[in-house]
Design a protein around this motif. Structure first.
Motif, PDB file in Angstrom:
ATOM      1  N   SER A 317       2.780   9.952  -2.243  1.00  0.00           N
ATOM      2  CA  SER A 317       3.452  11.171  -1.476  1.00  0.00           C
ATOM      3  C   SER A 317       4.943  10.722  -1.214  1.00  0.00           C
ATOM      4  O   SER A 317       5.142   9.701  -0.865  1.00  0.00           O
ATOM      5  N   GLY A 318       5.554  11.529  -1.525  1.00  0.00           N
ATOM      6  CA  GLY A 318       7.152  11.641  -1.134  1.00  0.00           C
ATOM      7  C   GLY A 318       8.006  10.511  -1.922  1.00  0.00           C
ATOM      8  O   GLY A 318       8.863  10.387  -1.649  1.00  0.00           O
ATOM      9  N   GLY A 319       7.046  10.022  -2.991  1.00  0.00           N
ATOM     10  CA  GLY A 319       7.859   8.704  -3.816  1.00  0.00           C
ATOM     11  C   GLY A 319       7.949   7.525  -2.851  1.00  0.00           C
ATOM     12  O   GLY A 319       8.789   6.742  -3.249  1.00  0.00           O
ATOM     13  N   SER A 320       7.084   7.363  -1.624  1.00  0.00           N
ATOM     14  CA  SER A 320       7.541   6.340  -0.793  1.00  0.00           C
ATOM     15  C   SER A 320       6.912   5.084  -1.578  1.00  0.00           C
ATOM     16  O   SER A 320       6.114   4.976  -2.238  1.00  0.00           O
ATOM     17  N   THR A 321       7.515   3.844  -1.116  1.00  0.00           N
ATOM     18  CA  THR A 321       7.182   2.499  -1.367  1.00  0.00           C
ATOM     19  C   THR A 321       6.711   1.891  -0.445  1.00  0.00           C
ATOM     20  O   THR A 321       6.440   0.686  -0.326  1.00  0.00           O
ATOM     21  N   ALA A 322       6.623   2.190   0.834  1.00  0.00           N
ATOM     22  CA  ALA A 322       6.119   1.877   2.158  1.00  0.00           C
ATOM     23  C   ALA A 322       4.432   1.694   2.013  1.00  0.00           C
ATOM     24  O   ALA A 322       3.852   2.281   1.543  1.00  0.00           O
ATOM     25  N   ASN A 323       4.219   0.505   2.869  1.00  0.00           N
ATOM     26  CA  ASN A 323       2.597   0.236   3.050  1.00  0.00           C
ATOM     27  C   ASN A 323       2.045   1.647   3.964  1.00  0.00           C
ATOM     28  O   ASN A 323       2.849   2.111   4.665  1.00  0.00           O
ATOM     29  N   GLY A 324       0.741   2.051   3.427  1.00  0.00           N
ATOM     30  CA  GLY A 324       0.390   3.428   4.044  1.00  0.00           C
ATOM     31  C   GLY A 324       0.782   4.693   3.439  1.00  0.00           C
ATOM     32  O   GLY A 324       0.303   5.786   3.834  1.00  0.00           O
ATOM     33  N   THR A 349      -1.573  -1.446  -9.764  1.00  0.00           N
ATOM     34  CA  THR A 349      -0.502  -1.294  -9.188  1.00  0.00           C
ATOM     35  C   THR A 349       0.696  -0.478  -9.505  1.00  0.00           C
ATOM     36  O   THR A 349       0.453   0.275 -10.463  1.00  0.00           O
ATOM     37  N   ASN A 350       1.485   0.153  -8.432  1.00  0.00           N
ATOM     38  CA  ASN A 350       2.572   0.961  -8.656  1.00  0.00           C
ATOM     39  C   ASN A 350       3.771   0.357  -8.785  1.00  0.00           C
ATOM     40  O   ASN A 350       4.237  -0.196  -7.904  1.00  0.00           O
ATOM     41  N   PRO A 351       4.381   0.196  -9.999  1.00  0.00           N
ATOM     42  CA  PRO A 351       5.675  -0.878 -10.149  1.00  0.00           C
ATOM     43  C   PRO A 351       6.754  -0.514  -9.387  1.00  0.00           C
ATOM     44  O   PRO A 351       7.356  -1.131  -8.956  1.00  0.00           O
ATOM     45  N   GLN A 352       6.834   0.843  -8.896  1.00  0.00           N
ATOM     46  CA  GLN A 352       8.205   1.267  -8.178  1.00  0.00           C
ATOM     47  C   GLN A 352       8.051   0.547  -6.866  1.00  0.00           C
ATOM     48  O   GLN A 352       8.979  -0.078  -6.521  1.00  0.00           O
ATOM     49  N   SER A 353       6.815   0.393  -6.104  1.00  0.00           N
ATOM     50  CA  SER A 353       6.731  -0.388  -5.093  1.00  0.00           C
ATOM     51  C   SER A 353       6.133  -1.516  -5.088  1.00  0.00           C
ATOM     52  O   SER A 353       6.319  -2.358  -4.118  1.00  0.00           O
ATOM     53  N   THR A 364     -15.322   2.320   2.812  1.00  0.00           N
ATOM     54  CA  THR A 364     -15.976   2.575   1.536  1.00  0.00           C
ATOM     55  C   THR A 364     -16.907   3.835   1.754  1.00  0.00           C
ATOM     56  O   THR A 364     -17.451   4.076   0.840  1.00  0.00           O
ATOM     57  N   GLY A 365     -16.896   4.444   2.675  1.00  0.00           N
ATOM     58  CA  GLY A 365     -17.554   5.890   2.853  1.00  0.00           C
ATOM     59  C   GLY A 365     -16.845   7.035   2.265  1.00  0.00           C
ATOM     60  O   GLY A 365     -15.848   6.970   1.998  1.00  0.00           O
ATOM     61  N   ASN A 366     -17.768   8.064   2.096  1.00  0.00           N
ATOM     62  CA  ASN A 366     -17.178   9.330   1.752  1.00  0.00           C
ATOM     63  C   ASN A 366     -15.981   9.900   2.659  1.00  0.00           C
ATOM     64  O   ASN A 366     -16.049   9.770   3.854  1.00  0.00           O
ATOM     65  N   GLY A 367     -14.952  10.258   1.868  1.00  0.00           N
ATOM     66  CA  GLY A 367     -13.877  10.979   2.639  1.00  0.00           C
ATOM     67  C   GLY A 367     -12.547   9.729   3.132  1.00  0.00           C
ATOM     68  O   GLY A 367     -11.859  10.025   3.642  1.00  0.00           O
ATOM     69  N   THR A 368     -12.791   8.489   2.582  1.00  0.00           N
ATOM     70  CA  THR A 368     -11.926   7.430   2.862  1.00  0.00           C
ATOM     71  C   THR A 368     -10.654   7.807   2.020  1.00  0.00           C
ATOM     72  O   THR A 368     -10.906   8.002   1.138  1.00  0.00           O
ATOM     73  N   ARG A 369      -9.550   7.774   2.787  1.00  0.00           N
ATOM     74  CA  ARG A 369      -8.421   8.429   1.798  1.00  0.00           C
ATOM     75  C   ARG A 369      -7.783   7.013   1.105  1.00  0.00           C
ATOM     76  O   ARG A 369      -8.000   5.811   1.366  1.00  0.00           O
ATOM     77  N   LEU A 370      -6.958   7.275   0.068  1.00  0.00           N
ATOM     78  CA  LEU A 370      -6.301   6.348  -0.764  1.00  0.00           C
ATOM     79  C   LEU A 370      -4.891   6.061  -0.375  1.00  0.00           C
ATOM     80  O   LEU A 370      -4.029   6.977  -0.153  1.00  0.00           O
ATOM     81  N   GLN A 371      -4.063   5.136  -0.561  1.00  0.00           N
ATOM     82  CA  GLN A 371      -2.855   4.728  -0.167  1.00  0.00           C
ATOM     83  C   GLN A 371      -2.269   3.581  -0.980  1.00  0.00           C
ATOM     84  O   GLN A 371      -3.118   3.118  -1.762  1.00  0.00           O
ATOM     85  N   ILE A 372      -1.152   3.013  -0.870  1.00  0.00           N
ATOM     86  CA  ILE A 372      -0.519   1.934  -1.548  1.00  0.00           C
ATOM     87  C   ILE A 372      -0.518   0.997  -0.551  1.00  0.00           C
ATOM     88  O   ILE A 372      -0.197   1.336   0.803  1.00  0.00           O
ATOM     89  N   TRP A 373      -0.701  -0.116  -0.732  1.00  0.00           N
ATOM     90  CA  TRP A 373      -0.545  -1.522   0.284  1.00  0.00           C
ATOM     91  C   TRP A 373      -0.282  -2.499  -0.348  1.00  0.00           C
ATOM     92  O   TRP A 373      -0.598  -2.939  -1.597  1.00  0.00           O
ATOM     93  N   ASP A 374       0.258  -3.498   0.342  1.00  0.00           N
ATOM     94  CA  ASP A 374       0.618  -4.863  -0.267  1.00  0.00           C
ATOM     95  C   ASP A 374      -0.584  -5.493  -0.908  1.00  0.00           C
ATOM     96  O   ASP A 374      -1.650  -5.307  -0.213  1.00  0.00           O
TER      97      ASP A 374
END
Length: 713
Positions: A317-324, A349-353, A364-374
């Motif tokens: 989202s938003g091309g962000s490179t931040a955790n979360g 991995t996302n090479p940009q970040s 681990t449950g249904n509905g858990t959202r996905l993000q980028i993180w260290d």
């Protein structure tokens, strides 16, 4: 759908339609101008003869209808005669049984629909209409009409003008916008005929919301699928129609495509899932129990993950490179936010970040959202950052030394182009054999090595004459020799075009039984190969397009029964000139295409004989038809004479511009102007270099050996 040019027309239709009530029936003949009935206790079938008082009759079926009589004719510069159609929703106060329309767009979660058309002669379009209005209208004309053009025949076009191209529902479309005097119209034109399709109508609604004044506060008032004839049309049919408007959450999904695979979390055992089967930009990505639904399928295309149903990318989202920074579905745009590297330890991995694909808070449950993180830094991996990419992968970009076959893989027809395994349009360039009965010694390891390594060709056309001492004299030998040459081409990374080389007699029906026998044999034997293209009739002549079409529609199923994926090329009238050499033009094919998918149409020319007039027709036809120049010569139509360098280069430049593939006649030492090698070359076996090349051979070698540009992303 109706094209309303005058307010009086609207009033007349409304007044008449209100007097004709729908009579429930499972099968009926309707000849009344505005007569209707119902089918499946769900849909209305309407004759809707709004543009003419001349008789039109339709026979209804359990799943649709067929036009059985159509008496009128009108100019293509004006509106059509009618719009016989199947309707879900409300049309001039006539509402389909139990419908939940009108429904506010903000409450519509999905609209899975399926349609199957049957085409016939005449001038008409086959269109799927979607009507919307700012109010919950059940009478009169809604303010916005979406028209999805599955097919058009004749010199007709949508209201307004073209505004660009887009991808909706995983297909490419040319978009037109205009106003017919009664309502606004957004039209989506398919680049090639669609016979049947299952799709989500909501995808088109979302696109119109994004590009027009329509908002999610508007109402969906009806869905309609049928035909607009200007003349002819008897035999046109809606063979099957279904549609369901799902209001609220968790609707049934459309059928999953046969492309793509899942991305499964190690910690959860659950799949990356597009929330609520959403198709809009910014739809969140979550974990969910793995199903067979399309919203859990991802195709590895280059460095991206693409959902095949929507054609959209996995995006930060938003091309962000931040955790979360959260993951979402978004239109593919080539930015670093959509680039992903699959690593040997299971992380993505996302090479940009430099960060890892991560399940939020190690959920681990249904509905858990996905993000980028260290990425986990403890000397190993963390289960919420480890993934199994299961199938659906497109190969990584090739190295510089790979062959045309290794780079492009299985080919298919996409719109008016030939596309590779990366879903990108390509052009194949190559050479054709001469008759195997005369020049068999020209095709051996030495000559084919030169074709692949020095000429840098992509394509080897195997011209198997049927008459003139060819296939009919010894079917087993010719079949085996064709198969051997297919193998030789494959070993060198070349595509092999199997040419059923009919010429005299020009009626392909003369060889119908031979064609069925031959193609059953070679298609069965080569079904697992990715390098085979079938050309089923070299140069039909002296017969009408209808005969050629009938031949094709009998031979193609024989190939498809054995090799369902290969591209098939159909010859055209007038020695494969699109009819031009017999006084016609491409309209006869455009208006009456072969009823088959994954096919192209052949065009042949000889540069000294066929010049600007022919080039103009090819350029016009290429906007509508997928074309392949399966044979051309640098000389005159006899295959002999001097090389016309100027005309040959003009032709090749045009083909390059349009990405139309070609094969030159001939890779042989025939003692004629079109031969690539000097006479005697095939006997002495010295094919390398240029000293044994004719003027034609030198010209073609110089054009074909230039670097290919096969896109992979």
């Amino acid at each position: 759908m109706r094209r309303l040019f005058q307010a009086l027309t609207v009033l007349a239709v409304a007044a008449t339609a209100a007097l004709v009530a729908a009579a429930p029936a499972q099968a009926a003949t309707i000849c009344e101008q505005y007569g209707t009935t119902t089918i499946q206790d769900t849909y209305i079938v309407q004759n809707n003869r709004w543009g003419s008082a001349a008789e039109q009759c339709i026979d209804t079926t359990d799943n649709g209808f067929r036009i059985t009589s159509q008496q009128g004719s009108t100019s293509t510069s004006g509106p059509p005669l009618s719009y016989p159609s199947v309707v879900l929703g409300c049309h001039y106060q006539n509402c389909s049984p139990g419908t939940n329309l009108p429904a506010q767009l903000s409450q519509v979660s999905s609209v899975p629909s399926a349609i199957s058309y049957g085409y016939a002669g005449g001038t008409y379009n086959a269109t799927y209409d979607i009507w919307m209005d700012p109010t919950p209208k059940t009478d009169g004309v809604s303010q916005m009409e979406i028209m999805i053009w599955f097919h058009r025949q004749g010199s007709i076009q949508p209201i307004g003008g073209p505004v660009g191209n887009t991808t909706v529902g995983g297909r490419n479309w040319e978009v037109w916008q205009g106003n017919n005097g009664g309502n606004d119209v957004v039209s989506y034109l398919a680049p090639a005929t669609i016979n049947s399709w299952s799709f989500n109508v909501k995808d088109f609604i979302d696109d119109v919301v994004a590009r027009t004044q329509v908002t999610n506060d508007w109402y969906l008032t009806s869905l309609q699928a049928g035909f607009e004839p200007w003349n002819g049309g008897v035999g046109l049919a809606v063979n099957n129609f279904s549609a369901e408007v799902n209001v609220g959450t968790s609707p049934p999904p459309p059928p999953p495509p046969g492309d793509g695979g899942t991305i499964v979390g190690q910690a959860s055992g659950r799949c990356l899932d597009i929330l609520d089967l959403g198709t809009a930009d910014s739809t969140p990505i979550q974990l969910w129990d793995c199903t067979t639904n399309w919203n859990q399928l991802w195709s590895r295309t280059g460095n991206t993950f693409v959902n095949p149903q929507t054609g959209k990318c996995l995006d930060v989202s938003g091309g962000s490179t931040a955790n979360g920074a959260r993951l979402q579905l978004y239109t593919c745009n080539g930015t670093g936010a959509q680039s992903w590297q699959v690593n040997g330890d299971g992380t993505i991995t996302n090479p940009q970040s430099g960060k890892c694909l991560d399940a939020v808070e190690q959920g681990t449950g249904n509905g858990t959202r996905l993000q980028i993180w260290d990425c986990f830094g403890g000397g190993g991996t963390q289960p919420n950052q480890v993934w199994t990419v299961d199938g659906g992968s497109t190969p990584p970009p090739p190295g510089d030394d790979q062959t045309p076959l290794a780079i492009n893989g299985q080919l298919y027809v996409c719109g008016v182009n030939l596309c590779n395994q990366y879903h990108q349009p390509i052009q194949l360039r190559g050479m054709s054999t001469h008759g195997l009965q005369w020049f068999n010694n020209c095709y051996n390891d030495a000559s084919l090595d030169v074709l692949a390594d020095e000429w840098r060709a992509d394509l080897f056309r195997i011209a198997m004459y049927v008459q003139e001492g060819g296939y009919e004299t010894n079917p087993p030998w010719f079949t085996n020799r064709v198969n051997e040459l297919v193998d030789e081409a494959e070993e060198r990374g070349l595509y092999a075009m199997i040419d059923f080389h009919t010429l005299t007699p020009g009626d392909p029906m003369y060889n119908l039984d031979r064609a069925k026998t031959f193609f059953a044999a070679v298609a069965s034997r080569n079904a697992d190969k990715k390098n085979v293209i079938y050309e089923i009739a070299n140069e039909p002549n002296g017969v009408g397009w209808g005969t050629i079409k009938s031949y094709a529609e009998q031979v193609i199923p024989v190939i498809r029964a054995n090799d369902p994926d290969a591209v098939i090329i159909v010859g055209t009238r007038g020695w494969s000139s699109l009819g031009v050499s017999e006084g016609s033009n491409a309209d006869e094919v455009i208006n009456n295409p072969v009823n088959a998918s994954n096919i192209m149409y052949a065009f042949h020319f000889y540069a000294a004989s066929h010049q600007d007039f022919y080039r103009t027709e090819v350029q016009r036809a290429a906007a509508t038809l997928p074309l392949f120049v399966t044979e051309f010569g640098t000389v005159d139509y006899t295959g002999d004479g001097g090389v016309d360098v100027g005309s040959t280069n003009a032709w090749i430049n045009l083909l390059d511009q349009l990405k139309i593939g070609y094969a030159n006649w001939t890779y042989s030492d025939a003692n004629e102007g079109s031969g690539a090698f000097n006479p005697g070359t095939c006997n002495n076996g010295n094919f390398s270099g240029t000293s044994n090349l004719t003027a034609s051979g030198n010209l073609l070698r110089s054009r074909i050996s230039t670097p290919d540009n096969f896109p992979t992303s």
